[in-house]
Design a protein around this motif. Structure first.
Motif, PDB file in Angstrom:
ATOM      1  N   VAL A  87      -5.474   6.147  12.157  1.00  0.00           N
ATOM      2  CA  VAL A  87      -4.891   6.069  10.817  1.00  0.00           C
ATOM      3  C   VAL A  87      -4.550   7.485  10.351  1.00  0.00           C
ATOM      4  O   VAL A  87      -5.443   8.322  10.156  1.00  0.00           O
ATOM      5  CB  VAL A  87      -5.866   5.417   9.810  1.00  0.00           C
ATOM      6  CG1 VAL A  87      -5.140   5.185   8.481  1.00  0.00           C
ATOM      7  CG2 VAL A  87      -6.433   4.117  10.361  1.00  0.00           C
ATOM      8  N   ASP A  88      -3.265   7.749  10.186  1.00  0.00           N
ATOM      9  CA  ASP A  88      -2.815   9.075   9.744  1.00  0.00           C
ATOM     10  C   ASP A  88      -1.391   8.931   9.225  1.00  0.00           C
ATOM     11  O   ASP A  88      -0.565   8.250   9.853  1.00  0.00           O
ATOM     12  CB  ASP A  88      -2.858  10.071  10.905  1.00  0.00           C
ATOM     13  CG  ASP A  88      -2.891  11.519  10.435  1.00  0.00           C
ATOM     14  OD1 ASP A  88      -2.029  11.896   9.609  1.00  0.00           O
ATOM     15  OD2 ASP A  88      -3.772  12.264  10.890  1.00  0.00           O
ATOM     16  N   ASP A  89      -1.100   9.552   8.081  1.00  0.00           N
ATOM     17  CA  ASP A  89       0.257   9.441   7.532  1.00  0.00           C
ATOM     18  C   ASP A  89       1.248  10.323   8.273  1.00  0.00           C
ATOM     19  O   ASP A  89       2.457  10.188   8.096  1.00  0.00           O
ATOM     20  CB  ASP A  89       0.260   9.790   6.043  1.00  0.00           C
ATOM     21  CG  ASP A  89      -0.243  11.202   5.779  1.00  0.00           C
ATOM     22  OD1 ASP A  89       0.537  12.018   5.272  1.00  0.00           O
ATOM     23  OD2 ASP A  89      -1.413  11.487   6.089  1.00  0.00           O
ATOM     24  N   SER A  90       0.760  11.210   9.138  1.00  0.00           N
ATOM     25  CA  SER A  90       1.636  12.098   9.903  1.00  0.00           C
ATOM     26  C   SER A  90       1.946  11.496  11.275  1.00  0.00           C
ATOM     27  O   SER A  90       1.036  11.248  12.076  1.00  0.00           O
ATOM     28  CB  SER A  90       0.962  13.463  10.095  1.00  0.00           C
ATOM     29  OG  SER A  90       1.613  14.213  11.099  1.00  0.00           O
ATOM     30  N   SER A 147      -0.805   4.315   6.969  1.00  0.00           N
ATOM     31  CA  SER A 147      -1.337   4.321   5.605  1.00  0.00           C
ATOM     32  C   SER A 147      -2.626   3.505   5.551  1.00  0.00           C
ATOM     33  O   SER A 147      -2.921   2.718   6.470  1.00  0.00           O
ATOM     34  CB  SER A 147      -0.319   3.712   4.634  1.00  0.00           C
ATOM     35  OG  SER A 147      -0.157   2.322   4.912  1.00  0.00           O
ATOM     36  N   ALA A 148      -3.370   3.684   4.475  1.00  0.00           N
ATOM     37  CA  ALA A 148      -4.606   2.913   4.299  1.00  0.00           C
ATOM     38  C   ALA A 148      -4.305   1.421   4.184  1.00  0.00           C
ATOM     39  O   ALA A 148      -5.027   0.575   4.733  1.00  0.00           O
ATOM     40  CB  ALA A 148      -5.357   3.409   3.073  1.00  0.00           C
ATOM     41  N   ALA A 149      -3.238   1.089   3.455  1.00  0.00           N
ATOM     42  CA  ALA A 149      -2.882  -0.320   3.276  1.00  0.00           C
ATOM     43  C   ALA A 149      -2.574  -0.982   4.618  1.00  0.00           C
ATOM     44  O   ALA A 149      -3.037  -2.093   4.911  1.00  0.00           O
ATOM     45  CB  ALA A 149      -1.684  -0.442   2.339  1.00  0.00           C
ATOM     46  N   ALA A 150      -1.789  -0.286   5.445  1.00  0.00           N
ATOM     47  CA  ALA A 150      -1.465  -0.828   6.776  1.00  0.00           C
ATOM     48  C   ALA A 150      -2.721  -0.943   7.623  1.00  0.00           C
ATOM     49  O   ALA A 150      -2.908  -1.914   8.360  1.00  0.00           O
ATOM     50  CB  ALA A 150      -0.433   0.065   7.458  1.00  0.00           C
ATOM     51  N   GLY A 188     -14.755   3.116   3.097  1.00  0.00           N
ATOM     52  CA  GLY A 188     -15.530   2.181   2.282  1.00  0.00           C
ATOM     53  C   GLY A 188     -14.931   0.777   2.303  1.00  0.00           C
ATOM     54  O   GLY A 188     -15.658  -0.225   2.390  1.00  0.00           O
ATOM     55  N   ALA A 189     -13.586   0.698   2.225  1.00  0.00           N
ATOM     56  CA  ALA A 189     -12.917  -0.605   2.245  1.00  0.00           C
ATOM     57  C   ALA A 189     -13.086  -1.289   3.609  1.00  0.00           C
ATOM     58  O   ALA A 189     -13.275  -2.507   3.693  1.00  0.00           O
ATOM     59  CB  ALA A 189     -11.439  -0.439   1.913  1.00  0.00           C
ATOM     60  N   ILE A 190     -13.023  -0.486   4.703  1.00  0.00           N
ATOM     61  CA  ILE A 190     -13.236  -1.044   6.050  1.00  0.00           C
ATOM     62  C   ILE A 190     -14.663  -1.541   6.181  1.00  0.00           C
ATOM     63  O   ILE A 190     -14.914  -2.638   6.712  1.00  0.00           O
ATOM     64  CB  ILE A 190     -12.942   0.015   7.132  1.00  0.00           C
ATOM     65  CG1 ILE A 190     -11.450   0.349   7.160  1.00  0.00           C
ATOM     66  CG2 ILE A 190     -13.398  -0.469   8.512  1.00  0.00           C
ATOM     67  CD1 ILE A 190     -11.101   1.516   8.071  1.00  0.00           C
ATOM     68  N   ARG A 191     -15.608  -0.761   5.667  1.00  0.00           N
ATOM     69  CA  ARG A 191     -17.011  -1.149   5.764  1.00  0.00           C
ATOM     70  C   ARG A 191     -17.285  -2.428   4.978  1.00  0.00           C
ATOM     71  O   ARG A 191     -18.143  -3.226   5.365  1.00  0.00           O
ATOM     72  CB  ARG A 191     -17.895   0.010   5.285  1.00  0.00           C
ATOM     73  CG  ARG A 191     -19.360  -0.135   5.587  1.00  0.00           C
ATOM     74  CD  ARG A 191     -19.654  -0.385   7.063  1.00  0.00           C
ATOM     75  NE  ARG A 191     -19.550   0.790   7.904  1.00  0.00           N
ATOM     76  CZ  ARG A 191     -18.940   0.792   9.081  1.00  0.00           C
ATOM     77  NH1 ARG A 191     -18.346  -0.312   9.543  1.00  0.00           N
ATOM     78  NH2 ARG A 191     -18.906   1.867   9.825  1.00  0.00           N
ATOM     79  N   ASP A 192     -16.538  -2.652   3.885  1.00  0.00           N
ATOM     80  CA  ASP A 192     -16.677  -3.902   3.131  1.00  0.00           C
ATOM     81  C   ASP A 192     -16.259  -5.095   3.971  1.00  0.00           C
ATOM     82  O   ASP A 192     -16.782  -6.205   3.815  1.00  0.00           O
ATOM     83  CB  ASP A 192     -15.829  -3.854   1.855  1.00  0.00           C
ATOM     84  CG  ASP A 192     -16.428  -2.937   0.795  1.00  0.00           C
ATOM     85  OD1 ASP A 192     -17.638  -2.637   0.888  1.00  0.00           O
ATOM     86  OD2 ASP A 192     -15.678  -2.522  -0.118  1.00  0.00           O
TER      87      ASP A 192
END
Length: 273
Positions: free
Chosen positions: A137-140, A165-168, A197-201
């Motif tokens: 995961v990287d925007d670059s 992106s985080a959303a993707a 944190g969102a992935i861990r959820d």
């Protein structure tokens, strides 16, 4: 699932040592098919390495003709470049160690060793060649390509996917496919800690590693609290990835490998106590 054959070279002028190595390999014959070449000297070992792609090479340091260090140093010019090279000897001097380290040898077996020692190394190789689904995961775009190349140069076998992106990333993680996530810390909108944190959820089973060019000391306690597995300080190498995977999978650290702390403050506190 169909597994590829594992090609092994045993090079030692001692018949006893050759038999012990062969016995250790045979403990895994119910899991994988092995093709084993056995030779008594360094020149014949090099001939085999030129002739076919060897996956694991057990090389005695002191052999007639070409020595073990000479065989290992010549390996990069053969079809077997990149194979798992295991040095064997009752002792090892600093010159030999330097050569093995420089040319990417994996481990050292001190004689006399037992078939269980050999079986453990073969087990590690089998584990390395399993498939590990991993998400970068990287925007670059440039950094994603660079990270992919590093992963492809690792000894481990990765099934690599990318998210910009985080959303993707969260959408892809929700499929349940991934075992490992490598995420950049500095991203627009949602940073790496928030994403972790969102992935861990979603899952407690995914291993999450944070990539950052900056000093991560101030982030480490927050990262550990969230459940991040560790940090990878940029720039990192394929050998750093190998270190991460050895720790993640509970494999013994290779004798010639690089040991890198995943959370440096844990190590600092341990030394201070």
């Amino acid at each position: 699932m169909l597994h590829k054959m594992i090609r092994v070279l045993i090079a030692d002028d001692s018949a006893i040592a050759r038999d012990v190595v062969r016995a250790g390999i045979k403990t895994h014959q119910s899991k994988r098919y092995f093709e084993i070449d056995v030779v008594p000297d360094g020149q014949q070992a090099l001939d085999v390495l030129h002739k076919k792609q060897i996956d694991i090479a057990f090389i005695d340091i002191n052999m007639p003709g070409l020595s073990g260090p000479e065989v290992i140093s010549a390996m990069k010019e053969t079809k077997s470049n990149g194979c798992l090279a295991i040095a064997m000897s009752s002792d090892m001097n600093e010159k030999a160690r330097a050569i093995f380290t420089e040319f990417g040898a994996y481990h050292f077996l001190k004689k006399p060793f037992h078939q269980e020692d050999v079986a453990g190394i073969v087990s590690s190789y089998i584990t390395m060649t399993e498939g590990y689904p991993i998400l970068i995961v990287d925007d670059s775009t440039t950094m994603r390509k660079l990270t992919r190349k590093i992963l492809e140069n690792s000894r481990f076998n990765f099934d690599i996917s990318e998210a910009d992106s985080a959303a993707a990333a969260l959408k892809m993680v929700s499929t349940g496919k991934f075992r490992i996530v490598l995420t950049d810390f500095h991203m627009p909108d949602v940073d790496g800690l928030e994403l972790a944190g969102a992935i861990r959820d979603q899952s407690s089973k995914i291993s999450i590693y944070m990539m950052s060019t900056n000093d991560t000391t101030y982030l480490e306690r927050s990262a550990a609290f969230i459940g991040i597995t560790g940090f990878l300080k940029k720039p990192f190498t394929a050998q750093d990835i190998d270190t991460v995977m050895h720790k993640l999978l509970g494999l013994d650290d290779p004798n010639f490998g690089k040991v890198r702390d995943l959370f440096s403050f844990f190590e600092r506190e341990r030394k201070a106590s």
